[in-house]
Scaffold this motif. Structure first.
Motif, PDB file in Angstrom:
ATOM      1  N   UNK A 169       1.950  16.729   3.067  1.00 31.49           N
ATOM      2  CA  UNK A 169       1.357  15.406   3.290  1.00 31.49           C
ATOM      3  C   UNK A 169      -0.106  15.381   2.873  1.00 31.49           C
ATOM      4  N   UNK A 170      -0.823  16.481   3.131  1.00 35.27           N
ATOM      5  CA  UNK A 170      -2.238  16.538   2.763  1.00 35.27           C
ATOM      6  C   UNK A 170      -2.413  16.594   1.248  1.00 35.27           C
ATOM      7  N   UNK A 171      -1.634  17.431   0.580  1.00 40.93           N
ATOM      8  CA  UNK A 171      -1.798  17.637  -0.856  1.00 40.93           C
ATOM      9  C   UNK A 171      -1.299  16.433  -1.657  1.00 40.93           C
ATOM     10  N   UNK A 172      -0.125  15.904  -1.286  1.00 39.69           N
ATOM     11  CA  UNK A 172       0.503  14.873  -2.112  1.00 39.69           C
ATOM     12  C   UNK A 172       0.310  13.457  -1.578  1.00 39.69           C
ATOM     13  N   UNK A 173      -0.213  13.331  -0.373  1.00 44.58           N
ATOM     14  CA  UNK A 173      -0.488  12.002   0.167  1.00 44.58           C
ATOM     15  C   UNK A 173       0.758  11.143   0.207  1.00 44.58           C
ATOM     16  N   UNK A 174       0.663   9.922  -0.319  1.00 44.41           N
ATOM     17  CA  UNK A 174       1.789   8.984  -0.287  1.00 44.41           C
ATOM     18  C   UNK A 174       2.609   9.012  -1.575  1.00 44.41           C
ATOM     19  N   UNK A 175       2.357  10.013  -2.429  1.00 49.60           N
ATOM     20  CA  UNK A 175       3.100  10.122  -3.680  1.00 49.60           C
ATOM     21  C   UNK A 175       4.301  11.056  -3.519  1.00 49.60           C
ATOM     22  N   UNK A 215      12.145  15.340   2.987  1.00 49.97           N
ATOM     23  CA  UNK A 215      11.650  14.436   4.035  1.00 49.97           C
ATOM     24  C   UNK A 215      10.380  13.721   3.581  1.00 49.97           C
ATOM     25  N   UNK A 216       9.506  14.442   2.902  1.00 49.44           N
ATOM     26  CA  UNK A 216       8.276  13.829   2.389  1.00 49.44           C
ATOM     27  C   UNK A 216       8.609  12.716   1.400  1.00 49.44           C
ATOM     28  N   UNK A 217       9.499  12.989   0.466  1.00 50.54           N
ATOM     29  CA  UNK A 217       9.861  11.989  -0.541  1.00 50.54           C
ATOM     30  C   UNK A 217      10.564  10.782   0.077  1.00 50.54           C
ATOM     31  N   UNK A 218      11.379  11.030   1.092  1.00 53.19           N
ATOM     32  CA  UNK A 218      12.047   9.921   1.783  1.00 53.19           C
ATOM     33  C   UNK A 218      11.030   9.023   2.474  1.00 53.19           C
ATOM     34  N   UNK A 219       9.999   9.621   3.104  1.00 48.82           N
ATOM     35  CA  UNK A 219       8.955   8.832   3.755  1.00 48.82           C
ATOM     36  C   UNK A 219       8.171   8.019   2.730  1.00 48.82           C
ATOM     37  N   UNK A 220       7.865   8.654   1.608  1.00 50.14           N
ATOM     38  CA  UNK A 220       7.108   7.958   0.556  1.00 50.14           C
ATOM     39  C   UNK A 220       7.898   6.782   0.005  1.00 50.14           C
ATOM     40  N   UNK A 222      10.300   5.104   1.533  1.00 48.12           N
ATOM     41  CA  UNK A 222      10.385   4.091   2.576  1.00 48.12           C
ATOM     42  C   UNK A 222       9.091   3.279   2.644  1.00 48.12           C
ATOM     43  N   UNK A 223       7.943   3.968   2.586  1.00 50.67           N
ATOM     44  CA  UNK A 223       6.654   3.282   2.629  1.00 50.67           C
ATOM     45  C   UNK A 223       6.466   2.395   1.397  1.00 50.67           C
ATOM     46  N   UNK A 224       6.948   2.852   0.225  1.00 50.61           N
ATOM     47  CA  UNK A 224       6.839   2.056  -1.000  1.00 50.61           C
ATOM     48  C   UNK A 224       7.649   0.768  -0.886  1.00 50.61           C
ATOM     49  N   UNK A 225       8.869   0.883  -0.357  1.00 51.87           N
ATOM     50  CA  UNK A 225       9.712  -0.303  -0.189  1.00 51.87           C
ATOM     51  C   UNK A 225       9.104  -1.270   0.821  1.00 51.87           C
ATOM     52  N   UNK A 226       8.516  -0.731   1.887  1.00 49.75           N
ATOM     53  CA  UNK A 226       7.880  -1.584   2.895  1.00 49.75           C
ATOM     54  C   UNK A 226       6.687  -2.322   2.289  1.00 49.75           C
ATOM     55  N   UNK A 227       5.912  -1.641   1.433  1.00 47.23           N
ATOM     56  CA  UNK A 227       4.771  -2.298   0.780  1.00 47.23           C
ATOM     57  C   UNK A 227       5.237  -3.399  -0.165  1.00 47.23           C
ATOM     58  N   UNK A 228       6.304  -3.122  -0.914  1.00 47.48           N
ATOM     59  CA  UNK A 228       6.832  -4.121  -1.843  1.00 47.48           C
ATOM     60  C   UNK A 228       7.347  -5.347  -1.101  1.00 47.48           C
ATOM     61  N   UNK A 229       8.048  -5.109   0.020  1.00 50.31           N
ATOM     62  CA  UNK A 229       8.576  -6.216   0.824  1.00 50.31           C
ATOM     63  C   UNK A 229       7.438  -7.054   1.388  1.00 50.31           C
ATOM     64  N   UNK A 230       6.412  -6.383   1.889  1.00 50.35           N
ATOM     65  CA  UNK A 230       5.260  -7.096   2.452  1.00 50.35           C
ATOM     66  C   UNK A 230       4.536  -7.903   1.377  1.00 50.35           C
ATOM     67  N   UNK A 231       4.433  -7.327   0.176  1.00 50.05           N
ATOM     68  CA  UNK A 231       3.753  -8.029  -0.914  1.00 50.05           C
ATOM     69  C   UNK A 231       4.542  -9.269  -1.343  1.00 50.05           C
ATOM     70  N   UNK A 232       5.871  -9.157  -1.436  1.00 50.66           N
ATOM     71  CA  UNK A 232       6.710 -10.296  -1.804  1.00 50.66           C
ATOM     72  C   UNK A 232       6.605 -11.409  -0.766  1.00 50.66           C
ATOM     73  N   UNK A 233       6.583 -10.997   0.511  1.00 46.51           N
ATOM     74  CA  UNK A 233       6.471 -11.976   1.589  1.00 46.51           C
ATOM     75  C   UNK A 233       5.121 -12.688   1.523  1.00 46.51           C
ATOM     76  N   UNK A 234       4.066 -11.922   1.249  1.00 46.49           N
ATOM     77  CA  UNK A 234       2.725 -12.512   1.137  1.00 46.49           C
ATOM     78  C   UNK A 234       2.645 -13.493  -0.021  1.00 46.49           C
ATOM     79  N   UNK A 235       3.225 -13.148  -1.155  1.00 47.06           N
ATOM     80  CA  UNK A 235       3.214 -14.021  -2.321  1.00 47.06           C
ATOM     81  C   UNK A 235       4.022 -15.309  -2.063  1.00 47.06           C
ATOM     82  N   UNK A 236       5.133 -15.144  -1.313  1.00 47.02           N
ATOM     83  CA  UNK A 236       5.972 -16.289  -0.992  1.00 47.02           C
ATOM     84  C   UNK A 236       5.201 -17.268  -0.077  1.00 47.02           C
TER      85      UNK A 236
END
Length: 240
Positions: A169-175, A215-220, A222-236
């Motif tokens: 998590x420290x080295x790769x962050x959210x990637x 597990x790290x990649x699954x979290x990343x 999931x977070x990417x999909x949540x950001x995309x969903x939030x962005x679509x909702x904001x644009x709507x």
């Protein structure tokens, strides 16, 4: 209990401490200085052998950043515990370390390693698995930040598992982490873990490391999909 090298212990000028059931040997150069008014050795008077052992171990841990721990077995000396520091100091416990003492040393090592991880940053890291119950970390001559992990039997020692997760998590962050074939074909299963402009050399991918990568990649993801969903909702909501 016989103690050799009390002056070095009082002056904190020792190189190594070796403790057995009835003897403690503190090795190192004695410094010529003004005698101390309050000496650590005064605290040892009237104490039992076990209390003395614990006080000396505490003194070592209080003034050390532990960069190396090992829990081994010798046919001649029984269970031998080692703890080393980056400047080169060494604590050796010859068949005297109970579970409480081992836990205390391991706790200090884990804290020291975490501080080392967060206080050192590079583009290249290394994760290696030792053949026994030895764990350590260092910066190589090439500048690689290297962690050697302890193994019990075929599996990593339990305390290493949370560290792998924290490390990734420290080295790769959210990637997400991509695995690439290692250039050194002489290293079995060797790969590079790549992401976040960082590279981690791993000689052997065992199931514990692989699980934490997944597990790290699954979290990343999931977070990417949540950001995309939030962005679509904001644009709507803004009428786009």
């Amino acid at each position: 209990m016989k103690i050799q090298g009390l002056k070095q212990l009082d002056q904190n000028s020792y190189d190594s401490i070796s403790i057995s059931e009835d003897r403690a040997v503190i090795s190192g150069k004695e410094i010529k200085t003004v005698p101390l008014m309050a000496r650590f050795s005064d605290e040892l008077r009237g104490k039992t052998d076990k209390e003395i052992q614990n006080l000396i171990v505490d003194q070592f841990l209080d003034y050390s950043r532990i960069s190396y721990v090992s829990d081994d077995y010798s046919r001649l000396r029984g269970n031998v515990v080692y703890a080393g520091t980056e400047p080169g100091r060494l604590l050796i416990l010859n068949d005297v370390a109970d579970e409480e003492m081992k836990a205390k040393i391991l706790e200090k090592y884990i804290k020291s390693r975490r501080a080392f991880l967060y206080n050192n940053c590079n583009n290249t890291y290394s994760l290696m698995i030792n053949y026994g119950k030895t764990s350590s970390y260092c910066i190589t001559r090439e500048g690689t930040i290297k962690f050697n992990l302890s193994k019990t039997g075929k599996d990593l020692t339990e305390f290493e598992i949370p560290f792998i997760e924290e490390f990734l998590d420290y080295v790769f962050g959210s990637e997400t982490i991509t695995m690439e074939t290692h250039e050194n074909k002489g290293i079995e299963d060797g790969v590079y873990l790549v992401g976040n402009n960082k590279r981690v050399i791993v000689a052997v991918i065992n199931k514990d490391i692989m699980k934490k990568i997944e597990e790290h990649n699954e979290r990343c993801e999931k977070e990417r999909l949540e950001r995309e969903t939030a962005m679509k909702l904001q644009m709507k909501m803004e009428g786009f």
